[in-house]
Motif scaffolding. Structure first.
Motif, PDB file in Angstrom:
ATOM      1  N   ARG A 417       0.831  -1.197   0.000  1.00 44.79           N
ATOM      2  CA  ARG A 417       0.000   0.000   0.000  1.00 44.79           C
ATOM      3  C   ARG A 417       0.856   1.233   0.000  1.00 44.79           C
ATOM      4  NH1 ARG A 417      -5.381   0.748   0.788  1.00 44.79           N
ATOM      5  NH2 ARG A 417      -5.377   2.667   1.954  1.00 44.79           N
ATOM      6  N   LYS A 418       1.821   1.202   0.860  1.00 48.04           N
ATOM      7  CA  LYS A 418       2.723   2.360   0.865  1.00 48.04           C
ATOM      8  C   LYS A 418       4.129   1.888   1.095  1.00 48.04           C
ATOM      9  CE  LYS A 418      -0.488   5.681   2.227  1.00 48.04           C
ATOM     10  NZ  LYS A 418      -1.470   5.214   3.160  1.00 48.04           N
ATOM     11  N   ARG A 419       4.951   2.038   0.117  1.00 46.19           N
ATOM     12  CA  ARG A 419       6.346   1.679   0.325  1.00 46.19           C
ATOM     13  C   ARG A 419       7.082   2.926   0.772  1.00 46.19           C
ATOM     14  NH1 ARG A 419       8.308   1.353  -4.184  1.00 46.19           N
ATOM     15  NH2 ARG A 419      10.335   0.602  -3.595  1.00 46.19           N
ATOM     16  N   THR A 420       8.335   2.713   1.090  1.00 44.78           N
ATOM     17  CA  THR A 420       9.166   3.875   1.349  1.00 44.78           C
ATOM     18  C   THR A 420       8.982   4.766   0.140  1.00 44.78           C
ATOM     19  OG1 THR A 420      10.719   2.333   2.231  1.00 44.78           O
ATOM     20  CG2 THR A 420      11.478   4.590   1.928  1.00 44.78           C
TER      21      THR A 420
END
Ligand SMILES: Nc1ncnc2c1ncn2[C@@H]1O[C@H](COP(=O)(O)OP(=O)(O)OP(=O)(O)O)[C@@H](O)[C@H]1O
Ligand SMILES: Nc1ncnc2c1ncn2[C@@H]1O[C@H](COP(=O)(O)OP(=O)(O)OP(=O)(O)O)[C@@H](O)[C@H]1O
Ligand SMILES: [Mg+2]
Ligand SMILES: [Mg+2]
Lengths: 429, 506, 339, 408
Positions: A417-420
């Protein structure tokens, strides 16, 4: 090297819940591999790039070309010529960047290593700036402009003002860094106020800075009196970075400053509250906003700091490397190299430090490759790019050398969903 | 079509998410799949749908072994799935989302949008949905998005349909409608796998029930089993399904909202002159169908909405126009509706998330330095206190199960000195065990004398928690009624009907 | 410090000449290229190998020069004013190595002129030749409008434009004409620039605009950008000519040879060749070399295909002016003349 | 509620206009030539008295500003056309001011703008496709350069510009292959690959140029250029005709490409799937779309289109390859992609705006401008910053752009 807030280990009373994944997902693994840089893979990556580079060098070598004309009658000649050209080129690379065995004593033999560090200095500083931006979700392509403004303002202080030694240096340094910070902060301000995408504004401001500095050099306050070349006067000795290891070596105070900058950036990102907020904004701006963090303000601060660090690279050039006056090419493409350095260092301060030294070695070694073996500078560039590509792609290196994937094949999370936040996401968001 | 899963085993690294699972769904049967958060239900369905490849086991349709290389194959074989996490493209219209993957085209690949629209309206009509085929999905309330997911699955004439927690975001009425649709489909011969955490629904619609725990089938249950029996089977221990709640002892008015109006960027009214008061030591539940202004109302209270008029005062001082930070610092605790999007930074550790909204002040930060040892101790305490199941405080929050993620948010918000606590959809998607825990904590907060606002579309939850209930419809307050108002009355109010006298008196 | 390996009495066999470019690179169709050609010719003539280092960015200058010193070069040619201070510092550090620098003299950090025993400045009074070209262009133009543009506003660029402008003015005063020069105002030192020495497309756009404004002779002082000018002329279908710079374009870029009225040449290859062979023979001298019309260091190229289109009387006048400049009767000045 | 942003911006520009056109107004006459000598229909030159024109323009600007203020007060939105009229008026006023006692050939100005914009447009189209499918394309510069190099060489050898065109596309695709392989298969950070590819292509073309093309210019670097083709009738429309319809094949291909990409992206199955993959790859996967394959081929397509842009440099415009001849066009194209909000038409307009600002700068510096050349050269970049900050503001790209899609 990691900057997650590594809380001191406190023995956890709870056993892991059986239903919990106790093995990192695949995204994380890949990420992990690259972050920690599986040593073998990195070595193999360099080897692979050198191999491809060797082919290029051999192909482009005159002796090889000559020998290949009669390849079928005396293939040995071609092989020997190829071997000579490649080994010559690579030993020149080594001798130009690490240790020169042809020198009689250690003191002069080690000079190339100090050259590597000298060239790494601005790359690290600018790389830190770009990396800082990445961590906040900003893609700073404006290194060129920020370096130019820093060099121009700091350079002006260095050659135009008469101040006591020491103070002069500090003032020039501060003014230069502030110049870079302002040029970067402008981008942050535009983004915060109008939503203007930083990729556009940084690209455009690069050109604006370039023409501005060109003008100042030709007809403004940077112009050398009595000369008509668009070049600034030399920095006054009171403002020049002192040599670290004596006049024999070019390594100067800038390197120490960059170490300090690295420590500072590490502290900022992993230990300070501002860095905490930066990372929160970089990873999830929505959650950051809900948690009371002013996202816009973080953008401005981050670009100020990012520009300041890049500015350090710029001022390093005029006070350390090109002290005898500069022209509008003083940035030397470092602003762009910094992007690769930052990414190669996974946007971690010490990673950037290491990547900067690798790039510094290429710069230093490139000279002797060119000078000693006549390897065209373009080939040096090509080999460099290949190394970066291979280092950044451990799975490819593994596939080529048929190495097993570490652990077993662990299929896992799909699109996270949200990477670095990597810059790429920034470009698109 | 008859579906049979035999010995399905799926591992994620060392974690065995599905351990030799056998499951048979007869044609024309609604088969409910029950289990705690993280039991492996979604994983099993993803294997069935070709999204994951199982290490072992086989899938049979009408006794024929299938080999799915991807969802395309599964769909071709007649399997449809309504995913737990919506698989919709926010910037596409409903029609585009529905047609994606099996587009009808004209010359040169030209999209036949009218055909897609017709299909959407046709299916909507068949099942009584009200969906505009040309609306952008991102503009739609979640409930409607859920319908789009269903239309998507139905538009492919699937003969095995998987519903993975479709009711988590639906209102009671919508849920009832959906169950009607499921029965309708079943009667026309479709096999249905139905995953939910709401036992009421299971008993209402399921023909058979399979319970999974820790990746393995623990047994079958009949729809006539009691809630307690089912819950015990799922969790493996006795679960107290009704939370003990003493009557409220409301104190002085704490939060006073008067004439609050919120506009969207286009000037559309989202919240329409809403006024209410919350007293210390009481829980005001804001009920309503998703998308009737509750979200915007909470966001306005938190300073997250830019276009707000009216007045908000907390203990006599105004909150309106202040930054989020000021409002948080004033002692407002907030559990946002979408925890992964707004409540947590999934790439941060548990510890880091626990200080997310206090990263500017002691004791977490002193002289710009994050106080790591303090944070570690704090996190360790909170993890214990809130029973966050993880491998330690340095675990990335993104790897926790939904229930545990929610506990992290609660732990963070409830560990401050609060003068107001706002929790939006606090138990969405959580299993019975976790719901029990969250409800207990919310009531404990109230009992400590803090005013509490709970926003929920879940009538069970409203009934369990509320001292008073405010019902919203189209941005307006329909009425404020006592906590024990019957479901039926609430249901009508949520549809916009003003309550009867007795209700309005509260 | 690295020791320069040269012995002053180097025999030709162990003579190693070396060359370092500025950021333009060796195929800039400009001074780097001509210097490189000169070096190649000299090395061929001497039967030795030379070493080369191409700079891509300014931070490579020092490294390239010092690695040439490390490679035991006896003679190092550095190209461009940007390398002046680098050359100065390297020359001071290794007094036994001989240097020559193209297009710049040396100066101290306090801007006072500096002469070193082992550095030969190689300068060109390009304005002299450009003056002739300006006069010729003014006399040849049918529209009465000529134009110019530069790559970047560097003195090595504007010196062409200054001389050219003066040539046009001189023509106007001599003939009481009013031929107009677009793209450069000598008095104001302001004009039209492409902003780059790479962007040939931009050169074309500028040239198209010049042609639109009526110019029928164009002087592009921007390395390879003249190719854009040539294409702009072909696209316009008009009778427009180019005045080339640095070398005789008729020889070096024959693809569009019909378009060249003449070229303003800096005979760098010849000068370089001579300086290198002298150095090899042990005849190195640090006396600055200044290319003028007199010593044929600068000149204008033959008219080639345009011979027939130019009034022979005009050619005679140009020759006369050339003689006047050589004799000193006529002086050409430019603020950009190298000092 | 009310947004005063537009009226404030208009007021600032009106003030600037007042200062420039009235306070620092110039006397004389400004001439705008509307026809080229070869036009069938010759329009007369428009001659404007410089200072009065400025005064009239400022008066009109003031009127529009006041109007927009009134609109905002009464809670209405300021329509885009009003802003456009404002911009055009300001431009006319500025042109009149700048060309006091000079002639501005309007068709020439526009023609040049288009020429400078063509490679940017191709590059931006490639960028739009690539980013829409979820792969950030920082390598546009490299694709342009590779296209320019290959087309020049192939067309020189074969003496067939069409083959050169094909070769340019192949070269762009090859660069894309590397980008796609590393980004999609090996999950390398897309920006790293892009940045490195630019260096790589610059190195390879620079090397081959020095080693092959420069020494053998006659055989390897003298490609035949495409001839200008005048479209009958259309090319005789005043102003428009000479600008748009007396162009080379490549420019006509560009028109078609813009239209096709626009139509394709938003009205075909191809575009729907492409955008789905770039927005939410997992959702696309669940409906049976092969994400990796879709990305791979569309990134390749993007490379082919950008390659065409490269060919414009050599086969359409200047007829020979030069080192680094793309001179940063790829980065401007990248900016145009974002400026144009990932929309092919808007990106094209952004590129045209940039081309126009560049060529306006050229024309003004030629007719003699009191401003130093460096400041003139800044113009297009400043215009872009103002446009982005003032007009565009926040923009949202494809949600999954830049994120690798990793399947179990
Ligand atoms: N599942 C896990 N197993 C082992 N270590 C983990 C795990 N999750 C997180 N960590 C720890 O978290 C640290 C940070 O991980 P990572 O490299 O992803 O940095 P990050 O979280 O992105 O950093 P930052 O928070 O500074 O952005 C690692 O050093 C690692 O020790
Ligand atoms: N892609 C993945 N990589 C690693 N672990 C995963 C992945 N997907 C799921 N898991 C783990 O597998 C287990 C089963 O997850 P699953 O999503 O199937 O649970 P569930 O029963 O659907 O739970 P919920 O009720 O919360 O939806 C969990 O522990 C989860 O963390
Ligand atoms: Mg699930
Ligand atoms: Mg992290």
């Amino acid at each position: 090297m990691s900057e997650t807030l590594q809380t001191p280990p406190v023995s956890s009373g709870k056993p892991a819940q059986p239903g919990q994944p106790d093995q990192p997902g695949r995204v994380y693994q890949i990420f992990r591999e690259i972050t920690t840089g599986n040593a073998i893979i990195s070595v193999l990556a360099v080897l692979l790039a050198l191999l491809v580079g060797a082919i290029l060098i051999a192909f482009t070598n005159e002796d090889v070309q000559k020998a290949s004309v009669y390849f079928f009658s005396r293939p040995g000649d071609t092989v020997v010529a190829a071997w000579n050209s490649v080994s010559g080129a690579y030993s020149a690379l080594f001798q130009g960047s690490v240790y020169n065995f042809r020198k009689p004593d250690f003191a002069s033999g080690i000079k190339p290593l100090t050259e590597t560090l000298t060239f790494a200095t601005p790359l690290i500083a600018a790389g830190l700036g770009v990396a800082l931006g990445f961590r906040v979700g900003l893609f700073n392509i404006g290194g060129r402009g920020q370096m130019l403004i820093a060099a121009a303002l700091g350079g002006w202080v260095a050659f135009a003002l008469d101040l006591p030694a020491g103070i002069h240096l500090v003032v020039a340094l501060v003014v230069g860094v502030a110049g870079g910070a302002l040029w970067g902060g402008l981008v942050g301000l535009l983004k915060a106020r109008t939503g203007a995408h930083e990729v556009i504004t940084t690209i455009m401001l690069n050109y604006v800075a370039y023409y501005l500095v060109s003008y100042l050099l030709r007809d403004g306050f940077l112009k050398t009196p009595g000369s008509n070349n668009p070049q600034s006067p030399a920095s006054k000795p009171t403002a020049v970075f002192p040599d670290l290891l004596g006049p024999t070596y070019n390594l100067h105070l800038g390197f120490i400053l960059v170490i300090i900058a690295t420590i500072f950036t590490w502290w900022l990102l992993s230990r300070s509250n501002l860095g905490f907020q930066f990372r929160a904004v970089g990873l999830n701006p929505h959650a950051a906003r809900v948690a009371g963090i002013s996202v816009d303000r973080m953008y401005v601060y981050a670009m100020l700091l990012s520009g300041g660090l890049v500015g350090l690279a710029g001022i390093n050039q005029v006070l350390g490397t090109s002290t005898s006056g500069f022209d509008a090419g003083i940035d030397s493409g470092i602003g762009f190299d910094a992007i690769t350095v930052a990414l190669l260092g996974r946007s971690r301060p010490w990673g950037v430090f290491a990547a900067g030294i690798l790039f510094g070695a290429f710069k230093a070694g490139g000279f002797s490759m060119q000078a000693a073996e006549g390897v065209p500078i373009d080939i040096v560039l090509i080999v460099q790019s290949l190394i970066v590509l291979f280092i950044a792609a451990p799975p490819l290196v593994r596939a080529i050398f048929r190495l097993p994937t570490p652990g077993q094949k662990t299929p896992g999370a799909k699109t996270p969903r949200k990477r670095t936040t990597t810059p790429t996401e920034v470009v698109a968001s | 079509m008859k579906l049979e899963l035999r010995g399905i085993t799926k591992r994620f690294g060392a974690l065995v998410a599905n351990d030799h699972i056998n499951l048979t769904v007869e044609a024309g049967e609604i088969h409910a799949l029950l289990g705690e958060n993280g039991a492996g239900k979604s994983t099993l369905m993803n294997v069935l749908y070709g999204l994951y490849r199982a290490e072992e086991g086989e899938i049979l349709l009408d006794d024929v072994v299938q080999h799915f290389a991807g969802p395309g194959d599964a769909m071709a074989a007649g399997i449809g799935m309504v995913h737990q996490h919506f698989m919709l493209i926010p910037v596409f219209t409903v029609a585009e989302n529905v047609m994606l993957g099996h587009e009808e085209t004209g010359f040169g690949g030209h999209l036949d949008l009218p055909a897609a629209r017709r299909r959407v309206t046709e299916i909507s009509a068949r099942f009584g949905f009200d969906v505009d085929p040309d609306a952008l999905v991102e503009d739609l309330p979640v409930g409607v998005q859920q319908r789009v997911e269903i239309i998507k699955a139905l538009s492919r004439d699937a003969r095995v349909l998987v519903f993975d927690e479709p009711t988590a975001v639906l209102t009671p009425q919508e849920t009832d409608e959906l169950m009607g649709i499921m029965r309708q489909l079943r009667d026309s011969g479709t096999s249905i796998v139905f995953i939910t955490h709401k036992l009421r629904e299971v008993r209402a619609v399921a023909d058979r029930i399979t319970v999974i725990r820790l990746g393995a089938v623990v047994g079958e249950a009949s729809p006539t089993a009691s809630n307690e029996e089912l819950a015990t089977m799922m969790v493996g221990r006795a679960v107290d399904l009704t939370v003990d709640k003493s009557p409220a002892e409301p104190g002085a008015p704490a939060l006073v909202v008067s004439d609050l109006t919120v506009l969207d960027p286009h000037g559309q009214v989202l919240v329409n002159s809403v006024s209410f008061t919350v007293h210390a030591g009481e829980i005001l539940a804001i009920a309503g169908v998703q998308g009737n202004g509750q979200t915007e109302l909470t966001e306005a209270l938190m300073g997250l909405q830019p276009r707000v008029s009216g007045e908000i005062t907390l203990d006599g001082s105004s909150l309106r126009g202040h930054t989020v930070r000021k409002i948080l610092d004033a002692g407002v605790g907030f559990v946002p509706e979408d925890r992964t999007e707004d409540g947590l930074v999934s790439e941060f550790t548990i510890a880091e998330n626990l200080m997310l909204d206090r990263s500017h002040q002691p004791p977490f930060v002193k002289r710009f330095n994050v106080q790591l040892s303090f944070l570690a101790k704090f996190a360790e305490d909170k993890v214990k206190e809130f029973d966050v199941r993880s491998q330690g405080i340095d675990t990335l929050v993104g790897r926790l199960s939904g229930g545990n993620q929610q506990k992290v948010v609660l732990a963070r918000e409830l560990s401050r000195e609060l003068r107001l606590f706002i929790a939006a959809q606090p138990t969405r998607g959580l299993d019975v065990g976790s719901i029990e825990f969250v409800h207990e904590r919310i009531i404990a907060t109230r009992d400590a004398g803090t005013p509490v606002i709970v926003i929920s579309t879940e009538l069970d939850e409203v009934a369990a928690l509320a001292d008073r209930i405010l019902v919203m419809f189209r941005g307006r307050v329909v009425g404020i009624v006592p906590g024990d108002t019957p479901r039926a009355v609430l249901g009508l109010m949520m549809a916009g009907e003003t309550p009867t006298e007795e209700g309005a008196a509260a | 410090p690295s020791t320069g390996g040269a012995t002053s009495t180097a025999a030709v066999t162990n003579f190693t000449p070396c060359i370092v470019s500025d950021a333009g690179g060796f195929d800039d169709k400009s001074f780097n290229q001509s210097s490189f050609d000169g070096m190649t010719q000299a090395a061929d003539a001497l039967g030795v190998k030379f070493k080369q280092a191409e700079s891509k960015t300014t931070d490579q200058y020092a490294g390239n020069v010092s690695s040439m010193v490390d490679q035991n070069c006896n003679f190092i040619l550095t190209v461009g004013f940007a390398l002046a201070n680098t050359t100065r510092d390297a020359a001071k550090a290794s007094p036994t190595t001989d240097f020559a620098i193209i297009d710049s003299a040396l100066s101290n950090d306090d801007f006072s002129p500096l002469a070193l025993d082992n550095v030969k400045p190689v300068l060109y009074d390009t304005a002299q030749a450009a003056f002739l070209a300006g006069y010729l262009a003014a006399g040849t133009s049918k529209t009465g409008i000529v134009g110019t543009y530069g790559g970047k506003q560097f003195p090595s660029v504007t010196i062409f434009m200054d001389g050219f402008a003066d040539g046009v003015t001189y023509y106007n005063t001599q003939k009481s004409k009013s031929v107009k020069l677009l793209g450069w105002d000598k008095a104001a030192q302001a004009g039209t620039f492409a902003g780059s020495f790479d962007d040939i497309n931009q050169g074309k756009a500028l040239s198209t605009n010049l042609i639109d404004q009526g110019a029928d002779i164009i002087l592009p002082v921007a390395g390879p950008l003249f190719q854009g000018t040539a294409q702009a002329i072909q696209d316009s279908g008009k009778d427009v000519a180019i005045v080339g710079v640095d070398s005789d374009l008729y020889e070096t870029a024959p693809a569009t040879k019909a378009l060249y009225l003449t070229s303003i040449m800096k005979q760098m290859a010849d000068a370089t060749k001579k300086i290198v062979t002298d150095a090899a023979a042990g005849d190195f001298s640090a006396t600055p070399y200044i290319g003028t019309l007199d010593n044929k260091g600068v000149d204008i190229a033959p008219l080639h295909d345009w011979e027939s289109k130019v009034d022979p009387a005009l050619v005679k006048e140009v020759d006369a002016i050339k003689a006047d400049i050589i004799s000193g009767k006529l002086t050409v000045t430019s603020p950009s003349t190298p000092k | 509620m009310k947004s005063w942003k537009t009226p404030i911006a208009l007021a600032i520009f009106t003030l600037l206009g007042f200062l420039l056109l009235v306070v620092f107004g110039r006397d004389g006459e400004s001439t705008m030539r509307l026809s080229t000598t070869t036009d069938l229909i010759q329009l007369p030159d428009v001659v404007l008295p410089t200072r009065p024109t400025g005064i009239v323009v400022v008066a009109l600007l003031l009127l529009i500003t006041a109007g927009s203020g009134w609109l905002v007060r009464s809670k209405a939105k300021v329509p885009l056309w009003l802003v456009t009229v404002f911009a055009v008026l300001l431009l006319v006023g500025f042109l009149a001011w700048a060309s006091a006692d000079h002639t501005i050939p309007v068709p020439g100005l526009l023609f040049g703008s288009l020429s400078l914009a063509v490679p940017l447009i191709f590059g931006a189209l490639g960028g739009v496709i690539s980013e829409r499918v979820g792969v950030v394309n920082v390598a546009i510069e490299g694709q342009l350069l590779a296209g320019a190099f290959t087309s020049a060489m192939v067309a020189s050898i074969t003496q067939q510009p069409l083959l050169g065109l094909v070769a340019a596309m192949v070269a762009g695709v090859l660069v894309s292959f590397v980008l796609a392989a590393f980004a999609i298969k090996y999950f390398v950070d897309q920006v790293i690959v892009g940045v490195v590819l630019n260096v790589l292509v610059s190195g390879v073309t620079g090397f081959l140029f020095s080693q092959l093309l420069a020494p053998n210019a006659a055989t390897l670097n003298s490609p035949p250029r495409f001839e200008n083709i005048n479209i009958p009738l259309l090319s005789e429309i005043p102003i428009i005709g000479p600008v748009f319809f007396r162009q080379t094949l490549i420019v006509y291909i560009m028109y078609v490409a813009v239209a096709c990409v626009y139509f394709g992206l938003f009205h075909t199955k191809w575009g729907l799937r492409l955008r789905a993959v770039g927005e939410h790859p997992q959702a696309a996967d669940t409906v049976g779309i092969n994400v990796a394959r879709t990305r791979f081929w569309n990134v390749s397509l993007a490379g082919a289109i950008a390659g065409l842009g490269g060919a414009y440099f050599t086969l359409g415009s200047v007829g020979a390859f030069g080192k680094e001849m793309t001179a940063g066009a790829g980065f401007i194209a990248l900016a145009a992609v974002i400026f144009g909000r990932w929309d092919p038409i808007r990106a094209t307009l952004a590129a045209l705006l940039f081309g126009f600002a560049s060529n306006l700068q050229n024309v003004l510096s030629i007719i003699g401008s009191p401003v130093p050349s460096e400041f003139m050269l800044m113009l297009p970049y400043l215009v872009t910053i103002f446009a982005v900050a003032g007009l565009v503001g926040q923009s949202r790209g494809p949600a999954a752009s830049g994120k690798p899609y990793i399947k179990s």
